[in-house]
Motif scaffolding. Structure first.
Motif, PDB file in Angstrom:
ATOM      1  N   ASN A  50       8.632   8.393  -0.234  1.00  0.00           N
ATOM      2  CA  ASN A  50       7.243   8.391  -0.883  1.00  0.00           C
ATOM      3  C   ASN A  50       7.253   8.200  -2.510  1.00  0.00           C
ATOM      4  OD1 ASN A  50       5.703   8.933   1.515  1.00  0.00           O
ATOM      5  ND2 ASN A  50       6.253  11.010   1.357  1.00  0.00           N
ATOM      6  N   VAL A  51       8.195   8.881  -3.081  1.00  0.00           N
ATOM      7  CA  VAL A  51       8.254   8.725  -4.575  1.00  0.00           C
ATOM      8  C   VAL A  51       8.890   7.269  -4.835  1.00  0.00           C
ATOM      9  CG1 VAL A  51       9.259   9.701  -6.695  1.00  0.00           C
ATOM     10  CG2 VAL A  51       8.827  11.169  -4.850  1.00  0.00           C
ATOM     11  N   SER A  52       9.603   6.889  -4.333  1.00  0.00           N
ATOM     12  CA  SER A  52      10.300   5.545  -5.152  1.00  0.00           C
ATOM     13  C   SER A  52       9.256   4.386  -4.425  1.00  0.00           C
ATOM     14  CB  SER A  52      11.669   5.202  -4.326  1.00  0.00           C
ATOM     15  OG  SER A  52      11.567   5.224  -2.884  1.00  0.00           O
ATOM     16  N   ARG A  53       8.438   4.782  -3.188  1.00  0.00           N
ATOM     17  CA  ARG A  53       7.479   3.823  -2.991  1.00  0.00           C
ATOM     18  C   ARG A  53       6.307   3.586  -3.895  1.00  0.00           C
ATOM     19  NH1 ARG A  53       6.805   5.383   1.822  1.00  0.00           N
ATOM     20  NH2 ARG A  53       5.014   6.744   1.613  1.00  0.00           N
ATOM     21  N   ALA A  54       5.952   4.780  -4.230  1.00  0.00           N
ATOM     22  CA  ALA A  54       4.894   4.747  -5.424  1.00  0.00           C
ATOM     23  C   ALA A  54       5.487   4.303  -6.610  1.00  0.00           C
ATOM     24  CB  ALA A  54       4.650   6.349  -5.576  1.00  0.00           C
ATOM     25  N   ASN A  55       6.740   4.306  -7.058  1.00  0.00           N
ATOM     26  CA  ASN A  55       7.167   3.823  -8.143  1.00  0.00           C
ATOM     27  C   ASN A  55       7.112   2.186  -8.203  1.00  0.00           C
ATOM     28  OD1 ASN A  55       7.538   6.325  -9.769  1.00  0.00           O
ATOM     29  ND2 ASN A  55       9.718   6.436  -8.926  1.00  0.00           N
ATOM     30  N   ILE A  56       7.485   1.720  -6.878  1.00  0.00           N
ATOM     31  CA  ILE A  56       7.516   0.441  -6.766  1.00  0.00           C
ATOM     32  C   ILE A  56       5.992  -0.275  -6.962  1.00  0.00           C
ATOM     33  CG2 ILE A  56       7.595  -1.653  -4.810  1.00  0.00           C
ATOM     34  CD1 ILE A  56      10.031   0.177  -3.707  1.00  0.00           C
ATOM     35  N   ILE A  57       5.183   0.416  -6.296  1.00  0.00           N
ATOM     36  CA  ILE A  57       3.742  -0.143  -6.595  1.00  0.00           C
ATOM     37  C   ILE A  57       3.234   0.022  -8.088  1.00  0.00           C
ATOM     38  CG2 ILE A  57       1.404   0.537  -5.982  1.00  0.00           C
ATOM     39  CD1 ILE A  57       2.427   1.390  -3.196  1.00  0.00           C
ATOM     40  N   GLY A 111       2.410  -3.456 -13.124  1.00  0.00           N
ATOM     41  CA  GLY A 111       2.704  -3.532 -14.736  1.00  0.00           C
ATOM     42  C   GLY A 111       2.941  -2.339 -15.393  1.00  0.00           C
ATOM     43  N   TYR A 112       3.026  -1.133 -14.553  1.00  0.00           N
ATOM     44  CA  TYR A 112       3.146   0.261 -15.225  1.00  0.00           C
ATOM     45  C   TYR A 112       4.486   0.563 -15.749  1.00  0.00           C
ATOM     46  CZ  TYR A 112       1.354   4.730 -16.054  1.00  0.00           C
ATOM     47  OH  TYR A 112       0.987   6.169 -16.705  1.00  0.00           O
ATOM     48  N   ASP A 113       4.659   0.848 -16.795  1.00  0.00           N
ATOM     49  CA  ASP A 113       5.914   1.278 -17.908  1.00  0.00           C
ATOM     50  C   ASP A 113       6.584   2.818 -17.560  1.00  0.00           C
ATOM     51  OD1 ASP A 113       8.215   1.156 -19.334  1.00  0.00           O
ATOM     52  OD2 ASP A 113       7.203   0.569 -20.930  1.00  0.00           O
ATOM     53  N   LEU A 114       7.092   2.865 -16.287  1.00  0.00           N
ATOM     54  CA  LEU A 114       7.709   3.911 -16.055  1.00  0.00           C
ATOM     55  C   LEU A 114       8.533   4.572 -16.852  1.00  0.00           C
ATOM     56  CD1 LEU A 114       8.341   3.222 -12.137  1.00  0.00           C
ATOM     57  CD2 LEU A 114       6.501   4.378 -13.052  1.00  0.00           C
ATOM     58  N   GLU A 115       9.547   3.802 -17.693  1.00  0.00           N
ATOM     59  CA  GLU A 115      10.316   4.488 -18.742  1.00  0.00           C
ATOM     60  C   GLU A 115       9.454   5.092 -19.826  1.00  0.00           C
ATOM     61  OE1 GLU A 115      11.318   1.190 -16.986  1.00  0.00           O
ATOM     62  OE2 GLU A 115      12.633   2.624 -15.819  1.00  0.00           O
ATOM     63  N   GLU A 164       0.762  -1.102  -0.155  1.00  0.00           N
ATOM     64  CA  GLU A 164      -0.036   0.095  -0.074  1.00  0.00           C
ATOM     65  C   GLU A 164       0.989   1.279   0.129  1.00  0.00           C
ATOM     66  OE1 GLU A 164      -3.723  -1.934   2.550  1.00  0.00           O
ATOM     67  OE2 GLU A 164      -2.173  -0.735   3.874  1.00  0.00           O
ATOM     68  N   PHE A 165       0.472   2.253  -0.564  1.00  0.00           N
ATOM     69  CA  PHE A 165       0.938   3.451  -0.525  1.00  0.00           C
ATOM     70  C   PHE A 165       1.460   4.142   0.706  1.00  0.00           C
ATOM     71  CE2 PHE A 165       1.557   8.260  -1.163  1.00  0.00           C
ATOM     72  CZ  PHE A 165       2.722   8.353  -1.713  1.00  0.00           C
ATOM     73  N   LEU A 166       0.318   4.445   1.473  1.00  0.00           N
ATOM     74  CA  LEU A 166       0.553   4.702   2.938  1.00  0.00           C
ATOM     75  C   LEU A 166       1.094   3.577   3.795  1.00  0.00           C
ATOM     76  CD1 LEU A 166      -2.053   7.453   3.425  1.00  0.00           C
ATOM     77  CD2 LEU A 166       0.144   7.612   2.737  1.00  0.00           C
ATOM     78  N   ILE A 167       2.176   3.852   4.451  1.00  0.00           N
ATOM     79  CA  ILE A 167       2.638   2.734   5.270  1.00  0.00           C
ATOM     80  C   ILE A 167       3.014   3.740   6.497  1.00  0.00           C
ATOM     81  CG2 ILE A 167       3.536   1.035   3.679  1.00  0.00           C
ATOM     82  CD1 ILE A 167       6.289   2.225   3.964  1.00  0.00           C
ATOM     83  N   ASP A 168       3.109   2.760   7.692  1.00  0.00           N
ATOM     84  CA  ASP A 168       3.522   3.270   8.975  1.00  0.00           C
ATOM     85  C   ASP A 168       5.162   3.278   8.933  1.00  0.00           C
ATOM     86  OD1 ASP A 168       4.481   3.700  11.487  1.00  0.00           O
ATOM     87  OD2 ASP A 168       2.547   2.894  12.511  1.00  0.00           O
ATOM     88  N   LEU A 169       5.764   4.455   8.854  1.00  0.00           N
ATOM     89  CA  LEU A 169       7.355   4.582   8.757  1.00  0.00           C
ATOM     90  C   LEU A 169       7.733   4.159   9.978  1.00  0.00           C
ATOM     91  CD1 LEU A 169       7.645   7.716   6.547  1.00  0.00           C
ATOM     92  CD2 LEU A 169       7.953   5.338   6.059  1.00  0.00           C
ATOM     93  N   ASN A 170       7.089   4.121  11.244  1.00  0.00           N
ATOM     94  CA  ASN A 170       7.621   3.728  12.388  1.00  0.00           C
ATOM     95  C   ASN A 170       7.726   2.061  12.455  1.00  0.00           C
ATOM     96  OD1 ASN A 170       8.126   6.314  13.774  1.00  0.00           O
ATOM     97  ND2 ASN A 170       5.988   6.294  14.335  1.00  0.00           N
ATOM     98  N   VAL A 171       6.777   1.438  11.913  1.00  0.00           N
ATOM     99  CA  VAL A 171       6.678   0.030  11.699  1.00  0.00           C
ATOM    100  C   VAL A 171       7.844  -0.554  10.810  1.00  0.00           C
ATOM    101  CG1 VAL A 171       5.326  -2.142  11.069  1.00  0.00           C
ATOM    102  CG2 VAL A 171       4.212  -0.232  12.178  1.00  0.00           C
ATOM    103  N   ALA A 206      -1.745   8.164 -10.996  1.00  0.00           N
ATOM    104  CA  ALA A 206      -0.900   8.265 -10.031  1.00  0.00           C
ATOM    105  C   ALA A 206       0.277   8.350 -10.354  1.00  0.00           C
ATOM    106  CB  ALA A 206      -1.053   6.614  -9.461  1.00  0.00           C
ATOM    107  N   TYR A 207       0.614   7.835 -11.468  1.00  0.00           N
ATOM    108  CA  TYR A 207       2.130   8.191 -11.964  1.00  0.00           C
ATOM    109  C   TYR A 207       2.335   9.848 -12.234  1.00  0.00           C
ATOM    110  CZ  TYR A 207       5.955   8.818 -15.236  1.00  0.00           C
ATOM    111  OH  TYR A 207       7.112   9.467 -15.609  1.00  0.00           O
ATOM    112  N   ASN A 208       1.215  10.436 -12.794  1.00  0.00           N
ATOM    113  CA  ASN A 208       1.335  11.798 -12.917  1.00  0.00           C
ATOM    114  C   ASN A 208       1.474  12.587 -11.593  1.00  0.00           C
ATOM    115  OD1 ASN A 208       1.264  11.703 -15.898  1.00  0.00           O
ATOM    116  ND2 ASN A 208      -0.924  11.922 -15.914  1.00  0.00           N
ATOM    117  N   LEU A 209       0.734  12.041 -10.783  1.00  0.00           N
ATOM    118  CA  LEU A 209       0.922  12.757  -9.488  1.00  0.00           C
ATOM    119  C   LEU A 209       2.215  12.610  -8.637  1.00  0.00           C
ATOM    120  CD1 LEU A 209      -0.945  14.931  -8.098  1.00  0.00           C
ATOM    121  CD2 LEU A 209      -1.965  12.788  -6.821  1.00  0.00           C
TER     122      LEU A 209
END
Length: 191
Positions: free
Chosen positions: A96-103, A108-112, A44-51, A173-176
């Motif tokens: 946040n940005v790299s976590r979104a890219n992982i998701i 199957g989203y082609d970031l390149e 999930e995009f929002l994760i508990d950073l303390n966990v 989501a990619y654009n944002l």
């Protein structure tokens, strides 16, 4: 985690994706887990950073190469590989940005391909306006004011991005996320 592997040391069956053999206790060969799986987190995009940090510290306390100084060369090598992967995954999930890219990639989203065709002019104008304000900030008070404004926009963007991920609206989501990457850079530069 339901497939089985044999321990490289004692040949006992080890649950797949286990870092240690349940029978002999020896560290196992490196295997693939995605960044979320390493820490046992839902994708999930929002994760508990303390966990995330707690799980990171727990894994490093067990797998760090310093724990294997007096072990066999295999164990040292395996520990080093596991530890490196844990460090890299932690850094990626913390951001946040790299976590979104992982998701996005995992769905199957082609970031390149998208990075070559990004053209949201309104978003780019908004970013340029904020960037201009940053460049005009001459003293600590004005820098703090624009920093707070950027933080508010980041918080709004993160909440909106989370909703887009829940809706599986990958393009939006990619654009944002592109916007978020610019905002995060500005925040770091103004600090």
């Amino acid at each position: 985690m339901n497939s089985k592997e044999n321990c490289w040391n004692c040949k006992s069956i080890v649950k797949s994706k286990g870092f240690f053999c349940d029978h002999c206790g020896v560290i196992q060969k490196p295997f693939y887990l995605d960044e979320f799986e390493i820490f046992g987190l839902k994708k999930e995009f929002l994760i508990d950073l303390n966990v995330l940090e707690d799980k990171y510290l727990e894994l490093q306390s067990k797998l760090h190469p310093d724990k294997f100084v007096n072990s066999s060369q295999n164990e040292k090598d395996f520990s080093n590989e596991h530890s490196s992967r844990i460090n890299e995954s932690y850094k990626l999930l913390k951001n946040n940005v790299s976590r979104a890219n992982i998701i996005l990639k995992s769905n199957g989203y082609d970031l390149e391909k998208e990075s070559k065709t990004f053209g949201d002019e309104k978003m780019l104008e908004d970013i340029m306006d904020l960037q201009s304000k940053c460049m005009l900030a001459e003293n600590e008070i004005s820098k703090k004011k624009i920093g707070n404004e950027i933080k508010e926009v980041i918080d709004e963007t993160i909440n909106e991005l989370n909703l887009l991920f829940k809706k599986k609206s990958w393009k939006e989501a990619y654009n944002l996320n592109v916007k978020l990457s610019y905002l995060e850079k500005m925040k770091n530069n103004i600090s």
